[in-house]
Design a protein around this motif. Structure first.
Motif: not given
Length: 110
Positions: A61-69, A71-76, A83-87
């Protein structure tokens, strides 16, 4: 031998780590029923294994939380990530040109 309060504590800890589900007696998953029967058997090795599995669940659970935190663009999708990288560096992407839209707008003016 483990005390009933220790067994109850381990079982509740497992339920906290598992994904939440609606509360009802018939909605127990096979995994929940298996955990309950294993803990209820009260053998010392099963309790030790249960505690090890509990630590594993917490780590996952902690691994999944840290991975999401971190690597925010992982699910994009790719377009959103660009677009987010440019911003992030202070730029905005230009609007995409569509030939079909310009021909329709030109026809409306006439």
């Amino acid at each position: 031998m483990a005390t009933p309060s220790k067994l109850r504590s381990i079982y509740r800890s497992f339920l906290r780590e598992l994904p939440s589900r609606p509360v009802s007696a018939t909605s127990r998953t096979p995994l929940q029923m298996r955990i309950r029967s294993t803990i209820a058997s009260e053998t010392s090795t099963s309790i030790e294994h249960a505690e090890q599995f509990l630590q594993y669940f917490k780590a996952q659970r902690m691994y999944a939380t840290l991975l999401e935190r971190y690597n925010p663009g992982m699910n994009m999708d790719e377009e959103e990530r660009v677009r987010m990288t440019a911003r992030r560096v202070g730029m905005e992407l230009p609007e995409e040109f569509s030939y079909a839209e310009t021909t329709l707008k030109g026809e409306e003016k006439e």
